[in-house]
Design an enzyme around this catalytic site. Structure first.
Site, PDB file in Angstrom:
ATOM      1  N   ASN A 184     -33.767  10.976  83.787  1.00  0.00           N
ATOM      2  CA  ASN A 184     -34.410  10.384  84.963  1.00  0.00           C
ATOM      3  C   ASN A 184     -33.785   9.056  85.389  1.00  0.00           C
ATOM      4  O   ASN A 184     -33.873   8.677  86.562  1.00  0.00           O
ATOM      5  CB  ASN A 184     -35.904  10.179  84.707  1.00  0.00           C
ATOM      6  CG  ASN A 184     -36.714  11.398  85.102  1.00  0.00           C
ATOM      7  OD1 ASN A 184     -36.280  12.209  85.917  1.00  0.00           O
ATOM      8  ND2 ASN A 184     -37.902  11.531  84.531  1.00  0.00           N
ATOM      9  N   CYS A 234     -41.031  16.637  78.398  1.00  0.00           N
ATOM     10  CA  CYS A 234     -39.804  17.092  79.066  1.00  0.00           C
ATOM     11  C   CYS A 234     -38.670  16.110  78.840  1.00  0.00           C
ATOM     12  O   CYS A 234     -37.569  16.289  79.349  1.00  0.00           O
ATOM     13  CB  CYS A 234     -40.021  17.326  80.559  1.00  0.00           C
ATOM     14  SG  CYS A 234     -40.116  15.820  81.551  1.00  0.00           S
ATOM     15  N   PHE A 235     -38.933  15.028  78.064  1.00  0.00           N
ATOM     16  CA  PHE A 235     -37.911  14.104  77.584  1.00  0.00           C
ATOM     17  C   PHE A 235     -37.166  13.404  78.718  1.00  0.00           C
ATOM     18  O   PHE A 235     -35.966  13.158  78.637  1.00  0.00           O
ATOM     19  CB  PHE A 235     -36.918  14.845  76.669  1.00  0.00           C
ATOM     20  CG  PHE A 235     -37.555  15.924  75.845  1.00  0.00           C
ATOM     21  CD1 PHE A 235     -38.630  15.619  75.003  1.00  0.00           C
ATOM     22  CD2 PHE A 235     -37.153  17.244  75.933  1.00  0.00           C
ATOM     23  CE1 PHE A 235     -39.250  16.600  74.255  1.00  0.00           C
ATOM     24  CE2 PHE A 235     -37.769  18.232  75.199  1.00  0.00           C
ATOM     25  CZ  PHE A 235     -38.825  17.913  74.355  1.00  0.00           C
ATOM     26  N   CYS A 236     -37.899  13.086  79.793  1.00  0.00           N
ATOM     27  CA  CYS A 236     -37.313  12.421  80.964  1.00  0.00           C
ATOM     28  C   CYS A 236     -36.165  13.233  81.541  1.00  0.00           C
ATOM     29  O   CYS A 236     -35.223  12.676  82.113  1.00  0.00           O
ATOM     30  CB  CYS A 236     -36.847  11.006  80.628  1.00  0.00           C
ATOM     31  SG  CYS A 236     -38.193   9.865  80.291  1.00  0.00           S
ATOM     32  N   ASN A 237     -36.224  14.545  81.382  1.00  0.00           N
ATOM     33  CA  ASN A 237     -35.182  15.432  81.893  1.00  0.00           C
ATOM     34  C   ASN A 237     -35.853  16.593  82.624  1.00  0.00           C
ATOM     35  O   ASN A 237     -35.893  17.722  82.118  1.00  0.00           O
ATOM     36  CB  ASN A 237     -34.319  15.943  80.745  1.00  0.00           C
ATOM     37  CG  ASN A 237     -33.025  16.583  81.210  1.00  0.00           C
ATOM     38  OD1 ASN A 237     -33.014  17.322  82.185  1.00  0.00           O
ATOM     39  ND2 ASN A 237     -31.940  16.314  80.510  1.00  0.00           N
TER      40      ASN A 237
END
Length: 514
Positions: free
Chosen positions: A153, A414-417
């Protein structure tokens, strides 16, 4: 799902009693693992706290672990010296300036970057480096910002700067099967660069979601077609060698805590001098200017030439922590990046094979891997979801809670993805539209929107949640074996019902983000 009255029989057993025999078999299958024994010695010497506390740490993509000796050397340096703010020429300031410059030179040396071609700009983290690019890159009408959908992100956010200046933004998709980019589609997108325009292409050397490693030869391919290249290396450099004498991206973002755990709050932007000269900062601050006047608004001059990097370091850098970077890099050099890489890949290969082998008697798999299912062009980050015997998914928050009880550090969300998350879970545009379409502008931010339907957003975010484990510097066989024991235990547990209290937890998850 109907209640299960007794544990199911499965086709594997990862009991602690069988760990030694499994380790022997592992070493036979991965003989190169024996060459990494120095990391077992260091684990006992430098990271004994892991085993004292029975911690299984599998979140290296989230943050690396520091060695005891790193702390001792840094504290001794601070205890035995007097250091002042480097923005001066008194004795204590010059002593600090010398150490800051040593750290810059060490970073260049570590990545084999020529000081004639690259400069180091200290930032709070990789995100800080990316923000500098976003705000200063000369996006313009007709210009382009091109990026792969699997970016973090902090790279995705650059699109706000691009769009605000009239540049077009385009995402290169990844294939659902392995979360890799279709090279033919890449060629098409790269061929659309505006001649003599400002075109920025951004991609991660390694996805922080799936572990996919994209080819570094894209760098030269893109530059030849008229693109400036931004390479996010935050997830790549902790376990892989980046040689900037071979690869020449224009901008590289790095967080040092992901490499060796300490210090936090320091990263850097590695920038080619020629590319840095293209950037136009939207403001100035203390430390970035050579001269300024209050008698006319445009009377200011940013640092230039050999000191041009200082125009991007706002205010006073975290100077007392900077020497810890040199200490950390020297520590990694003594081990050898290639040794770390070899260790991580051996353990990742074993873990991938065994995770995918877990099946219920019906043949239903427990684990679905998102991304590459083998070691080809991937790193030690594994994203996945778990499924019950009736093919319904495990609730990720329940898995997180169970892992915490077992003292296993993994990550869910979502792990900033979001790109990899949307593709992996087949989140449609219509599903996302339920959160974003026809919304009033945000009252908090100049861009973006306020979500009108929290229930819709919660449903999407819950569907998009995955589980991630990531291996690193001092992961050992015991860690991955006991993690398999944990998965095996989940597989044999009776049905885990999601209580109302856990649903409340998921509402909190919505508010704080994944």
């Amino acid at each position: 799902m109907s209640a299960i009255e007794k544990p199911l029989e499965v086709n594997s057993d990862f009991s602690p009693e069988k760990m030694n025999s499994s380790f022997t078999e592992f070493k036979q299958n991965y003989p190169e693992f024996e060459t990494t024994h120095i990391l077992d010695e260091l684990r006992e010497l430098e990271y004994a706290r892991l085993d004292w506390q029975d911690q299984i740490y599998l979140d290296y993509t989230g943050g690396g672990l520091y060695a005891n000796s790193q702390l001792i050397k840094h504290m001794e340096l601070l205890q035995c010296n007097v250091f002042g703010n480097p923005h001066s020429e008194n004795l204590t300031s010059m002593a600090m300036t010398k150490l800051v410059e040593r750290a810059r030179n060490k970073i260049l040396s570590f990545f084999n970057a020529s000081p004639d071609e690259y400069v180091i700009i200290f930032t709070p983290n990789a995100t800080g480096a990316l923000r500098l690019i976003g705000e200063a890159y000369p996006f313009e009408k007709g210009g382009q910002f091109l990026l792969t959908v699997d970016n973090h992100n902090s790279v995705n956010g650059i699109r706000v700067f691009a769009e605000s200046k009239g540049a077009s933004v385009n995402y290169i998709p990844v294939k659902p099967s392995d979360l890799r980019v279709d090279e033919k589609k890449l060629e098409i997108y790269l061929g659309k660069a505006k001649l003599k325009g400002n075109n920025l292409f951004a991609y991660p050397a390694q996805s922080n979601f799936s572990g996919v490693q994209h080819p570094l030869d894209w760098i030269e391919k893109a530059r030849k077609k008229g693109w400036d290249v931004l390479l996010d290396c935050a997830a790549f450099v902790p376990t892989n060698r980046l040689d900037l004498s071979q690869w020449n991206p224009d901008f590289i973002s790095i967080s040092f805590y992901k490499m060796f755990g300490y210090p936090t709050g320091l990263g850097c932007l590695l920038a080619r001098k020629a590319a840095l000269n293209k950037l136009k900062r939207p403001w100035f601050s203390g430390g970035t200017i050579s001269i300024v006047s209050v008698q006319k608004e445009n009377w200011y001059c940013l640092q230039q030439d050999d000191e041009a990097f200082e125009a991007f370091e706002d205010g006073t850098i975290n100077y007392l922590s900077v020497p810890a970077i040199e200490i950390g890099l020297k520590y990694i050099e003594r081990i050898g990046v290639d040794i770390i890489h070899k260790r991580v890949m051996c353990l990742t290969g074993w873990l991938l094979d065994n995770m995918q082998a877990l099946k219920y008697p019906t043949g239903q798999i427990l684990v679905k891997i998102h991304g590459p299912s083998d070691l080809e062009k991937r790193g030690g980050t594994i994203a996945f979801n778990l499924y019950h015997a009736d093919e319904t998914p495990f609730d990720c928050q329940v898995v997180q809670d169970a892992a915490n009880k077992a003292k296993i550090s993994l990550r869910t969300g979502c792990f900033c993805n979001p790109g990899d998350g949307e593709v992996s879970h087949n989140i449609t545009r219509n599903e996302m539209a339920s959160c974003f379409e026809n919304l009033k502008p945000s009252s908090m931010y100049p861009y973006g929107s306020d979500c009108k339907n929290h229930e819709s957003c919660l449903a999407v975010k819950t569907k998009m949640a995955s589980i991630r484990v990531s291996l690193g510097l001092v992961t050992n066989f015991s860690d991955v074996y006991l993690f398999m024991n944990f998965l095996h235990g989940l597989m044999c547990e009776p049905e885990i019902q999601v209580s109302k209290a856990e649903k409340v937890k998921r509402r909190a998850f919505l508010n704080k983000g994944p």
